[in-house]
Design a protein around this motif. Structure first.
Motif, short mmCIF file in Angstrom:
data_model
loop_
_atom_site.label_atom_id
_atom_site.label_comp_id
_atom_site.label_asym_id
_atom_site.label_seq_id
_atom_site.Cartn_x
_atom_site.Cartn_y
_atom_site.Cartn_z
N GLN A 73 0.73 -1.27 0.07
CA GLN A 73 -0.09 -0.23 -0.07
C GLN A 73 0.88 1.24 0.04
N ALA A 74 2.17 1.31 0.74
CA ALA A 74 2.98 2.25 0.91
C ALA A 74 3.69 2.44 -0.42
N VAL A 75 3.95 1.40 -1.17
CA VAL A 75 4.82 1.70 -2.34
C VAL A 75 3.69 2.31 -3.63
N VAL A 76 2.66 1.64 -3.56
CA VAL A 76 1.44 2.13 -4.49
C VAL A 76 1.02 3.51 -4.40
N ALA A 77 0.94 4.01 -2.89
CA ALA A 77 0.74 5.37 -2.76
C ALA A 77 1.60 6.25 -3.51
N LEU A 78 2.95 5.93 -3.59
CA LEU A 78 4.00 6.67 -3.82
C LEU A 78 3.83 6.59 -5.44
N GLY A 79 3.15 5.72 -6.20
CA GLY A 79 3.21 5.54 -7.59
C GLY A 79 4.12 4.52 -7.84
N GLY A 80 4.99 3.84 -7.00
CA GLY A 80 5.98 2.63 -7.28
C GLY A 80 5.26 1.44 -7.89
N THR A 81 6.11 0.34 -7.92
CA THR A 81 5.48 -0.95 -8.06
C THR A 81 6.19 -1.87 -7.04
N LEU A 82 5.16 -2.70 -6.73
CA LEU A 82 5.81 -4.09 -5.65
C LEU A 82 4.41 -4.87 -5.79
N ASN A 83 4.94 -5.93 -6.78
CA ASN A 83 3.78 -6.91 -7.07
C ASN A 83 3.57 -7.89 -5.86
N VAL A 84 2.55 -8.24 -5.90
CA VAL A 84 1.93 -9.35 -4.95
C VAL A 84 1.80 -10.61 -5.74
N PRO A 85 2.09 -11.63 -5.06
CA PRO A 85 3.12 -11.60 -3.88
C PRO A 85 4.43 -11.09 -3.87
N TYR A 86 4.87 -10.84 -2.73
CA TYR A 86 6.27 -10.19 -2.49
C TYR A 86 7.07 -10.71 -1.47
N TYR A 87 8.06 -10.53 -1.08
CA TYR A 87 8.84 -10.87 0.09
C TYR A 87 9.25 -9.82 0.85
N ARG A 88 9.56 -9.96 2.06
CA ARG A 88 10.25 -8.81 2.99
C ARG A 88 10.81 -9.40 3.91
N PHE A 89 12.04 -9.00 4.62
CA PHE A 89 12.49 -9.44 5.86
C PHE A 89 12.72 -7.89 6.49
N PRO A 90 12.74 -8.37 7.97
CA PRO A 90 13.07 -7.08 8.88
C PRO A 90 14.61 -6.74 9.12
N ILE A 91 14.86 -5.32 9.12
CA ILE A 91 16.10 -4.88 9.82
C ILE A 91 15.85 -4.78 11.24
N THR A 92 16.75 -5.63 11.82
CA THR A 92 16.66 -5.61 13.43
C THR A 92 16.40 -4.14 14.03
N GLU A 93 15.49 -3.86 14.76
CA GLU A 93 14.98 -2.62 15.48
C GLU A 93 16.24 -2.13 16.18
N ALA A 94 16.36 -0.76 16.02
CA ALA A 94 17.32 -0.13 16.86
C ALA A 94 17.17 -0.15 18.40
N THR A 95 16.16 -0.28 18.68
CA THR A 95 15.60 -0.35 20.09
C THR A 95 16.06 -1.70 20.71
N THR A 96 16.24 -2.53 19.85
CA THR A 96 16.40 -4.16 20.17
C THR A 96 17.90 -4.33 20.20
N SER A 97 18.77 -3.83 19.24
CA SER A 97 20.12 -4.23 18.88
C SER A 97 20.95 -3.12 18.29
N ASP A 98 22.07 -3.38 18.35
CA ASP A 98 22.87 -2.34 17.38
C ASP A 98 23.36 -3.04 16.25
N GLN A 99 22.71 -4.22 16.05
CA GLN A 99 23.04 -4.97 14.55
C GLN A 99 23.53 -4.07 13.48
N HIS A 100 22.35 -3.12 12.86
CA HIS A 100 22.43 -2.43 11.58
C HIS A 100 23.42 -1.27 11.94
#
Length: 301
Positions: A73-100
């Motif tokens: 929904q967010a990508v389409v609202a910008l006029g971009g393309t993200l076809n369904v189905p798609y994949y995603r993976f999380p970046i570890t949240e900064a509040t949880t870890s210094d990993q990124h």
């Protein structure tokens, strides 16, 4: 849809496949196998030849099948393309870890550092990709510096067959395919012709410095006035990395399943290491326990 495979299984399958690259020699480094003097554990790395370190952090991909998914929904609202189905993976949240922040500091242009994620999520898919030597081709590689610094909100990398976005506030990401990664490695090898054994001591120093920068930035982001003075990679008690075994065949399945198991603890004293091999083990330890990455040494054949 939640992934049916673990990061460990995906990492094992991908690493094993990268070792088989025709034009390059890619050797994952497992410290306990160095100690045992076993081939395939980093002991067979040619320290007198040029080589570049590749740091991979393995991610599981969640499959999103509905158009109501927030990244779509967010990508389409910008006029971009993200076809369904798609994949995603999380970046570890900064509040949880210094990993990124740590990976971002390590990815300063002098090292090759990537998040690696599959374009599949089911167990039968990884088995099929394994049997066809297709794991790397069905993966994408995202450099932390392409993502850049993040705030404390939740962020995901979302991708379909040809588009990759960083969300929550969507922006297009530049990523590499397996062919792009191989080209990148070849380019680095041409630029870095110093024997690997001579390079390792400075690499350890660079990794200590990257950890220091990453943790200080994380502390500043959290608003602390007291950055950490002691860093994990400065300790002498970093535990030994678990080793990966070869694949096994699961009864009742037609494909080769990815079922790595930890090797039993060593029942004898480890072999004494030469100074260069000891430093290589140190680099692998820091990679695993500070940056949470798999170290792979890439050299020309």
């Amino acid at each position: 849809m939640k992934p049916e495979i673990s990061e460990f299984s995906y990492g094992f399958a991908l690493t094993n496949e990268l070792v088989g690259w025709v034009a390059l020699s890619a050797a994952p480094v497992f410290p306990s196998l160095i100690e045992e003097g076993k081939a395939g554990g980093g002991y067979d790395v040619k320290l007198d030849r040029p080589g570049v370190p590749l740091f991979l952090q393995f991610k599981r991909s969640h499959c999103m099948v509905r158009r109501t998914a927030k990244e779509h929904q967010a990508v389409v609202a910008l006029g971009g393309t993200l076809n369904v189905p798609y994949y995603r993976f999380p970046i570890t949240e900064a509040t949880t870890s210094d990993q990124h922040e740590l990976l971002l500091a390590l990815d300063d242009g002098s090292n090759l550092v990537f998040y690696a994620a599959p374009r599949f999520h089911r167990r039968n898919e990884i088995n099929q990709a394994w049997s066809r030597s297709d794991v790397a081709r069905r993966s994408l590689f995202v450099a932390p510096r392409m993502i850049g610094p993040l705030d404390d909100e939740q962020h995901h990398v979302a991708f379909d067959g040809g588009n990759t976005w960083l969300c929550s506030e969507p922006r297009v990401l530049e990523v590499l395919t397996n062919r792009g990664l191989e080209d990148k490695l070849n380019g680095f090898l041409k630029e870095h012709d110093q024997p690997l054994g001579e390079r390792l001591p400075s690499l350890v120093a660079e990794m200590h410095e990257a950890e220091r920068r990453g943790r200080e930035k994380a502390e500043l982001r959290r608003g602390s006035r007291m950055p950490q003075d002691t860093y994990i990679s400065d300790r002498g008690d970093i535990p030994v990395v678990e080793t990966l075994t070869r694949r096994s065949i699961v009864e009742g399945e037609s494909d080769a399943a990815i079922t790595p198991e930890p090797e039993p603890p060593m029942s004898r004293e480890p072999k004494p290491l030469g100074s260069e091999a000891a430093v290589l083990r140190q680099v692998a330890d820091i990679a695993a326990h500070v940056f949470e990455t798999q170290l792979i040494i890439v050299q020309p054949r």
